[in-house]
Design a protein around this motif. Structure first.
Motif, PDB file in Angstrom:
ATOM      1  N   MET A   1       0.825  -1.212   0.000  1.00  0.00           N
ATOM      2  CA  MET A   1       0.000   0.000   0.000  1.00  0.00           C
ATOM      3  C   MET A   1       0.861   1.265   0.000  1.00  0.00           C
ATOM      4  O   MET A   1       0.600   2.230   0.695  1.00  0.00           O
ATOM      5  CB  MET A   1      -0.939   0.029   1.196  1.00  0.00           C
ATOM      6  N   GLU A   2       1.904   1.254  -0.807  1.00  0.00           N
ATOM      7  CA  GLU A   2       2.748   2.430  -0.930  1.00  0.00           C
ATOM      8  C   GLU A   2       1.970   3.531  -1.640  1.00  0.00           C
ATOM      9  O   GLU A   2       1.272   3.289  -2.636  1.00  0.00           O
ATOM     10  CB  GLU A   2       4.009   2.083  -1.736  1.00  0.00           C
ATOM     11  N   LEU A   3       2.091   4.757  -1.150  1.00  0.00           N
ATOM     12  CA  LEU A   3       1.355   5.862  -1.756  1.00  0.00           C
ATOM     13  C   LEU A   3       1.915   6.161  -3.138  1.00  0.00           C
ATOM     14  O   LEU A   3       3.129   6.307  -3.316  1.00  0.00           O
ATOM     15  CB  LEU A   3       1.446   7.107  -0.877  1.00  0.00           C
ATOM     16  N   SER A   4       1.019   6.268  -4.117  1.00  0.00           N
ATOM     17  CA  SER A   4       1.434   6.618  -5.468  1.00  0.00           C
ATOM     18  C   SER A   4       1.665   8.124  -5.562  1.00  0.00           C
ATOM     19  O   SER A   4       1.209   8.897  -4.713  1.00  0.00           O
ATOM     20  CB  SER A   4       0.357   6.197  -6.472  1.00  0.00           C
ATOM     21  N   TRP A   5       2.364   8.530  -6.632  1.00  0.00           N
ATOM     22  CA  TRP A   5       2.610   9.958  -6.810  1.00  0.00           C
ATOM     23  C   TRP A   5       1.323  10.752  -6.990  1.00  0.00           C
ATOM     24  O   TRP A   5       1.177  11.845  -6.411  1.00  0.00           O
ATOM     25  CB  TRP A   5       3.576  10.183  -7.978  1.00  0.00           C
ATOM     26  N   PRO A   6       0.351  10.249  -7.774  1.00  0.00           N
ATOM     27  CA  PRO A   6      -0.924  10.993  -7.844  1.00  0.00           C
ATOM     28  C   PRO A   6      -1.589  11.169  -6.483  1.00  0.00           C
ATOM     29  O   PRO A   6      -2.161  12.235  -6.199  1.00  0.00           O
ATOM     30  CB  PRO A   6      -1.777  10.119  -8.773  1.00  0.00           C
ATOM     31  N   MET A   7      -1.502  10.135  -5.621  1.00  0.00           N
ATOM     32  CA  MET A   7      -2.097  10.247  -4.290  1.00  0.00           C
ATOM     33  C   MET A   7      -1.351  11.283  -3.452  1.00  0.00           C
ATOM     34  O   MET A   7      -1.967  12.096  -2.744  1.00  0.00           O
ATOM     35  CB  MET A   7      -2.079   8.894  -3.590  1.00  0.00           C
ATOM     36  N   LYS A   8      -0.031  11.281  -3.536  1.00  0.00           N
ATOM     37  CA  LYS A   8       0.763  12.268  -2.801  1.00  0.00           C
ATOM     38  C   LYS A   8       0.434  13.684  -3.264  1.00  0.00           C
ATOM     39  O   LYS A   8       0.359  14.615  -2.454  1.00  0.00           O
ATOM     40  CB  LYS A   8       2.253  11.985  -2.970  1.00  0.00           C
ATOM     41  N   LEU A   9       0.231  13.842  -4.573  1.00  0.00           N
ATOM     42  CA  LEU A   9      -0.119  15.162  -5.102  1.00  0.00           C
ATOM     43  C   LEU A   9      -1.496  15.606  -4.616  1.00  0.00           C
ATOM     44  O   LEU A   9      -1.699  16.789  -4.325  1.00  0.00           O
ATOM     45  CB  LEU A   9      -0.070  15.130  -6.628  1.00  0.00           C
ATOM     46  N   ARG A  10      -2.432  14.660  -4.525  1.00  0.00           N
ATOM     47  CA  ARG A  10      -3.769  15.007  -4.016  1.00  0.00           C
ATOM     48  C   ARG A  10      -3.686  15.450  -2.558  1.00  0.00           C
ATOM     49  O   ARG A  10      -4.370  16.393  -2.148  1.00  0.00           O
ATOM     50  CB  ARG A  10      -4.712  13.812  -4.152  1.00  0.00           C
ATOM     51  N   ILE A  11      -2.900  14.734  -1.761  1.00  0.00           N
ATOM     52  CA  ILE A  11      -2.728  15.107  -0.357  1.00  0.00           C
ATOM     53  C   ILE A  11      -2.123  16.502  -0.251  1.00  0.00           C
ATOM     54  O   ILE A  11      -2.582  17.349   0.532  1.00  0.00           O
ATOM     55  CB  ILE A  11      -1.851  14.073   0.366  1.00  0.00           C
ATOM     56  N   ALA A  12      -1.084  16.759  -1.047  1.00  0.00           N
ATOM     57  CA  ALA A  12      -0.435  18.071  -1.032  1.00  0.00           C
ATOM     58  C   ALA A  12      -1.396  19.168  -1.481  1.00  0.00           C
ATOM     59  O   ALA A  12      -1.429  20.263  -0.904  1.00  0.00           O
ATOM     60  CB  ALA A  12       0.802  18.052  -1.924  1.00  0.00           C
ATOM     61  N   ALA A  13      -2.214  18.870  -2.497  1.00  0.00           N
ATOM     62  CA  ALA A  13      -3.153  19.869  -3.003  1.00  0.00           C
ATOM     63  C   ALA A  13      -4.223  20.191  -1.981  1.00  0.00           C
ATOM     64  O   ALA A  13      -4.600  21.356  -1.794  1.00  0.00           O
ATOM     65  CB  ALA A  13      -3.794  19.361  -4.298  1.00  0.00           C
ATOM     66  N   SER A  14      -4.727  19.160  -1.292  1.00  0.00           N
ATOM     67  CA  SER A  14      -5.750  19.386  -0.264  1.00  0.00           C
ATOM     68  C   SER A  14      -5.196  20.247   0.863  1.00  0.00           C
ATOM     69  O   SER A  14      -5.844  21.210   1.297  1.00  0.00           O
ATOM     70  CB  SER A  14      -6.240  18.042   0.283  1.00  0.00           C
ATOM     71  N   ALA A  15      -4.001  19.895   1.349  1.00  0.00           N
ATOM     72  CA  ALA A  15      -3.388  20.688   2.413  1.00  0.00           C
ATOM     73  C   ALA A  15      -3.114  22.109   1.943  1.00  0.00           C
ATOM     74  O   ALA A  15      -3.296  23.077   2.698  1.00  0.00           O
ATOM     75  CB  ALA A  15      -2.099  20.024   2.886  1.00  0.00           C
ATOM     76  N   ALA A  16      -2.696  22.246   0.669  1.00  0.00           N
ATOM     77  CA  ALA A  16      -2.369  23.570   0.134  1.00  0.00           C
ATOM     78  C   ALA A  16      -3.585  24.476   0.085  1.00  0.00           C
ATOM     79  O   ALA A  16      -3.475  25.692   0.308  1.00  0.00           O
ATOM     80  CB  ALA A  16      -1.753  23.437  -1.256  1.00  0.00           C
ATOM     81  N   ILE A  17      -4.760  23.897  -0.205  1.00  0.00           N
ATOM     82  CA  ILE A  17      -5.995  24.696  -0.200  1.00  0.00           C
ATOM     83  C   ILE A  17      -6.186  25.363   1.154  1.00  0.00           C
ATOM     84  O   ILE A  17      -6.474  26.563   1.257  1.00  0.00           O
ATOM     85  CB  ILE A  17      -7.209  23.803  -0.528  1.00  0.00           C
ATOM     86  N   GLY A  18      -6.036  24.589   2.231  1.00  0.00           N
ATOM     87  CA  GLY A  18      -6.195  25.147   3.572  1.00  0.00           C
ATOM     88  C   GLY A  18      -5.096  26.122   3.930  1.00  0.00           C
ATOM     89  O   GLY A  18      -5.356  27.171   4.550  1.00  0.00           O
TER      90      GLY A  18
END
Length: 300
Positions: free
Chosen positions: A1-18
Motif C-alpha cells: 500500500m505504498e502511496l502513489s505519486w498521484p495520491m501524494k499530489l492530491r494530499i499536497a493539493a488538499s493541504a495547500a488549499i487550507g
C-alpha cells in the motif's frame, strides 16, 4: 500500500488549499494586533464576526478540498482546514506571550478560561469536515445498501464501547506523549519533580503531531475506530491537562520559584489552536498508518 505519486499530489493539493485560503490569505482575520501576540479567543484577536466568517470559510475550504483531491476527497479533503489552522498556530506567539499579555489575571484564571477554547477550534475543523461531506453528496449518488441489520445489532454495542474507550484513552494518554515529545529545557523541581520551559514552535508541531498520531494508530489497531475520536479528544486534552497539572497550588509554586517561561507540564504550554489543528492532522495520519500496517500484516 505504498502511496502513489498521484495520491501524494492530491494530499499536497488538499493541504495547500487550507494553507493558502486560511493560513495565508485570511491570516489578517486572526492576526494579533501586537507583535508576538497569540491566536486565541482570550487574546482578543478573534471577534464574533471573525469567528462566524472563519466557520463559513472552513466549510468552503473543505468543499473545495474535496473536489481538488477527488476521487479520494472524502479521505483527503479533511486535511485542508487543520492544515490552514496549523499555519496560524505556527505564526502565533506562544503560551508565554499569552500569559504576559494577560498579566492582570492570575495564571489559574487564565488556564481555567483556556480549558474550553479548544471546543471553538474543533467546531471550525468540524465545519471543514461538513464541507467535505456536502461535496461528497453533490458528487456521488446514494447507492442502495445491503441489509445488515443483524450484523449491526451484534456489533453495535461493541463499537460503542470501543468509541468510549478510544475517547477516554486519547484524552488521558496523549498528554503523556506530548510531555515526552514536545519539550523545552527540563529542570528538576523539589516539589513537583520537574518543570519544562516553553517549547519552540517546531517542537510543538512535532510533539503534538506525533503524540496524536501514536494514539490514533493504537485506537485503530486495537479498537478499530476512526480518527474522528482522537480528533474530538483533541478538544479536551487542554482541559484534562489544566485539571491534572495546572492546579492553583502548583501554579503558585512555579510562579514563586521559576521564571514565567516554565510550566509543570508541556501540554500547558500549547495553545488551543495548536492542540486541535495538529491533533486533527496527527490523528488522520496515525489512522492511515494503522490501516497500512494492518494491510501489510495480512498480505505482507
Amino acid at each position: 500500500m505504498e502511496l502513489s505519486w498521484p495520491m501524494k499530489l492530491r494530499i499536497a493539493a488538499s493541504a495547500a488549499i487550507g494553507v493558502v485560503l486560511i493560513g495565508l490569505l485570511f491570516w489578517p482575520l486572526a492576526a494579533p494586533p501586537e507583535p508576538f501576540g497569540t491566536v486565541s479567543l482570550l487574546g482578543g484577536s478573534m471577534t464574533a464576526f471573525g469567528a462566524l466568517f472563519l466557520a463559513i470559510l472552513a466549510f468552503l475550504t473543505g468543499l473545495a478540498a474535496y473536489f481538488v483531491s477527488w476521487p479520494y476527497g472524502r479521505e483527503i479533503g479533511i486535511l485542508a482546514v487543520p492544515a490552514g489552522l496549523t499555519i496560524w498556530g505556527i505564526r502565533s506567539g506562544s503560551m508565554v506571550n499569552l500569559i504576559r499579555h494577560t498579566a492582570a489575571a492570575s495564571q489559574a484564571q487564565l488556564f481555567a478560561a483556556l480549558r474550553w477554547e479548544p471546543l471553538f477550534w474543533l467546531a471550525i475543523v468540524t465545519a471543514g469536515f461538513a464541507g467535505v461531506l456536502l461535496a461528497q453528496k453533490i458528487k456521488t449518488r446514494p447507492e442502495p445498501k445491503p441489509e445488515k441489520n443483524q450484523e449491526k445489532s451484534k456489533s453495535g454495542g461493541l463499537i460503542n464501547i470501543n468509541i468510549i474507550i478510544a475517547l477516554v484513552a486519547s484524552v488521558v494518554i496523549t498528554p503523556l506523549f506530548i510531555n515526552a515529545f514536545a519539550q523545552g529545557i527540563r529542570l528538576p523541581d523539589v516539589k513537583i519533580g520537574s518543570v519544562v520551559a516553553q517549547p519552540s514552535v517546531e517542537q510543538i508541531v512535532y510533539g503534538v503531531f506525533i503524540s496524536f498520531g501514536l494514539v490514533a494508530f493504537a485506537v485503530k489497531k486495537f479498537l478499530n475506530v476512526s480518527y474522528i475520536w482522537p480528533t474530538i479528544a483533541s478538544a479536551f486534552v487542554t482541559a484534562f491537562a489544566v485539571i491534572s497539572y495546572g492546579r492553583q497550588d502548583v501554579l503558585q509554586h512555579i510562579n514563586s520559584k521559576w521564571p514565567a517561561v516554565f510550566f509543570s507540564h508541556s501540554a500547558l504550554s500549547i495553545l488551543p489552536v495548536q492542540m486541535v489543528a495538529l491533533g486533527a492532522l496527527g490523528s488522520i495520519a496515525g489512522y492511515w498508518m494503522a490501516v497500512r500496517y494492518i494491510y501489510w500484516r495480512k498480505h505482507g
